[in-house]
Scaffold this active site. Structure first.
Site, PDB file in Angstrom:
ATOM      1  N   LYS A  13       0.843  -1.221   0.000  1.00  0.00           N
ATOM      2  CA  LYS A  13       0.000   0.000   0.000  1.00  0.00           C
ATOM      3  C   LYS A  13       0.870   1.260   0.000  1.00  0.00           C
ATOM      4  O   LYS A  13       0.641   2.179  -0.779  1.00  0.00           O
ATOM      5  CB  LYS A  13      -0.927   0.028   1.232  1.00  0.00           C
ATOM      6  N   ARG A  88      -9.224   0.939   9.360  1.00  0.00           N
ATOM      7  CA  ARG A  88      -8.741  -0.417   9.618  1.00  0.00           C
ATOM      8  C   ARG A  88      -9.748  -1.257  10.392  1.00  0.00           C
ATOM      9  O   ARG A  88      -9.484  -2.414  10.684  1.00  0.00           O
ATOM     10  CB  ARG A  88      -7.464  -0.319  10.448  1.00  0.00           C
ATOM     11  N   ARG A 127      11.919  -5.755   4.287  1.00  0.00           N
ATOM     12  CA  ARG A 127      11.733  -4.298   4.202  1.00  0.00           C
ATOM     13  C   ARG A 127      12.768  -3.541   5.035  1.00  0.00           C
ATOM     14  O   ARG A 127      13.054  -3.880   6.176  1.00  0.00           O
ATOM     15  CB  ARG A 127      10.340  -3.922   4.682  1.00  0.00           C
ATOM     16  N   ARG A 162      12.086  -1.716  10.471  1.00  0.00           N
ATOM     17  CA  ARG A 162      11.045  -1.208  11.374  1.00  0.00           C
ATOM     18  C   ARG A 162      10.952  -2.104  12.602  1.00  0.00           C
ATOM     19  O   ARG A 162      11.004  -3.328  12.463  1.00  0.00           O
ATOM     20  CB  ARG A 162       9.692  -1.205  10.637  1.00  0.00           C
ATOM     21  N   ARG A 173      -0.046  -8.807  13.563  1.00  0.00           N
ATOM     22  CA  ARG A 173      -0.618  -7.825  12.629  1.00  0.00           C
ATOM     23  C   ARG A 173      -1.490  -8.514  11.571  1.00  0.00           C
ATOM     24  O   ARG A 173      -2.536  -7.999  11.185  1.00  0.00           O
ATOM     25  CB  ARG A 173       0.512  -7.032  11.946  1.00  0.00           C
TER      26      ARG A 173
END
Ligand code: AP5
Length: 299
Positions: A13, A88, A127, A162, A173
């Protein structure tokens, strides 16, 4: 244009929101980025949000809605925006609808990013981002052994991972996504706003699919859902009415049963005939033996 990007963590996203920013000049409004910035600055919102973010849970709605209200009221959001990671859950979707209704500026589209979980885990594990400008990279996109640095300037530090991109938090998550965010798919589909894309492809391909989905008129999508085509196809298959079809089926069944019964009867008749013939033969033989014995006795 007011767009929502919907999808599991790591589905791309943020990456695609950046590309829409460049293409349409709309601001990207990422609740994740806003919350991370609040945490880094040590604001009241940030201090309250930190524990939930570290645990992979959703931050309380009051905090997120407070942040989003402030952000959407800024001047650059007047022309539209790309919402990334918001709403969300059902409460956030309702609050957003109320906010937009109050200013008579409804959403234009909600794009769902479909990516299999195996790929999502790989993307999140790889990531890395720049702590200075927030640019996002992936270790799978750079040659093995090369130094991971941000390409936006020589003064940008080495890329970092992160804190919530660890195995345990990612599992949480994904679980939160399944339970709280996934129901929004049906919600927005019901409103005729949803456009789903296969986001399991290289970023450039996903961008063209995303833009294609945004430019596609929503009316066409809704029309495709109508079962008109199915009804026509069913009519073509047989011109008979359902009641007539049922009658014909019953007739066929009865005829088939009769045929089987007749066959069985014929077989039975044959068997009986054979038995009778055998019995008659045996009786004749017995009689002939008895006659022979009587003749022998006389002589
Ligand atoms: P947030 O920052 O929103 O995280 P997320 O939804 O988990 O999404 P991600 O940022 O992980 O993924 P993404 O879909 O943006 O993927 P990306 O483009 O980076 O939220 C973090 C936390 O904040 C939440 O857990 C929660 O605690 C809190 N929060 C946020 N919003 C909230 C809300 N509304 N309510 C309550 N709490 C909230 O891509 C991932 C990686 O894949 C990158 O390395 C990228 O380079 C790579 N990649 C991207 N596209 C491709 C592709 N097509 N092919 C290969 N690799 C790709």
């Amino acid at each position: 244009m007011r767009i929502v990007l919907l999808g599991a963590p790591g589905s791309g996203k943020g990456t695609q929101a950046q590309r829409l920013v460049q293409r349409f000049g709309l601001p990207q409004v990422s609740t994740g980025d806003l919350l991370r910035s609040a945490v880094a600055r040590g604001t009241t919102y940030g201090l309250q949000a930190r524990a939930a973010m570290d645990a992979g849970q959703l931050v309380a709605d009051e905090i997120v809605l407070g942040i989003i209200r402030e952000r959407l009221a800024e001047a650059d959001a007047a022309r539209g925006y790309v919402l990334d990671g918001f709403p969300r859950n059902a409460a956030q979707a309702r609050a957003l609808a109320a906010m937009l209704k109050a200013i008579d500026r409804p959403l234009d589209a909600v794009v769902l990013f479909n990516v299999p979980y195996g790929e999502i885990v790989k993307r999140i594990a790889g990531r890395r981002s720049c702590p200075k400008c927030g640019a996002v990279y992936n270790i799978h996109d750079v040659p093995a052994g090369s130094v991971l640095r941000c390409s936006n300037g020589a003064d940008h530090p080495a890329l970092v991972q992160r804190p919530d991109d660890n195995e345990a938090t990612v599992a949480m998550r994904l679980d939160v996504y399944e339970k709280q965010t996934r129901p929004l798919i049906e919600h927005y589909a019901g409103l005729g706003l949803l456009r789903a894309i296969d986001a399991n492809a290289p970023p450039d391909v996903v961008t063209s699919r995303l833009i294609g989905a945004l430019l596609r008129p929503a009316k066409k999508q809704r029309a495709a859902k109508k079962p008109v085509a199915k009804k026509k196809a069913a009519k073509k298959k047989s011109p008979r009415k359902p009641a007539a079809r049922r009658k014909a089926a019953v007739k066929r069944k009865v005829a088939a049963r009769r045929k089987v019964a007749a066959k069985r009867k014929a077989v039975k008749r044959k068997v009986v005939k054979r038995q009778v013939v055998r019995r008659v033969k045996r009786a004749a033989a017995k009689l002939s033996r008895a006659v022979k014995r009587a003749v022998r006795k006389r002589h």
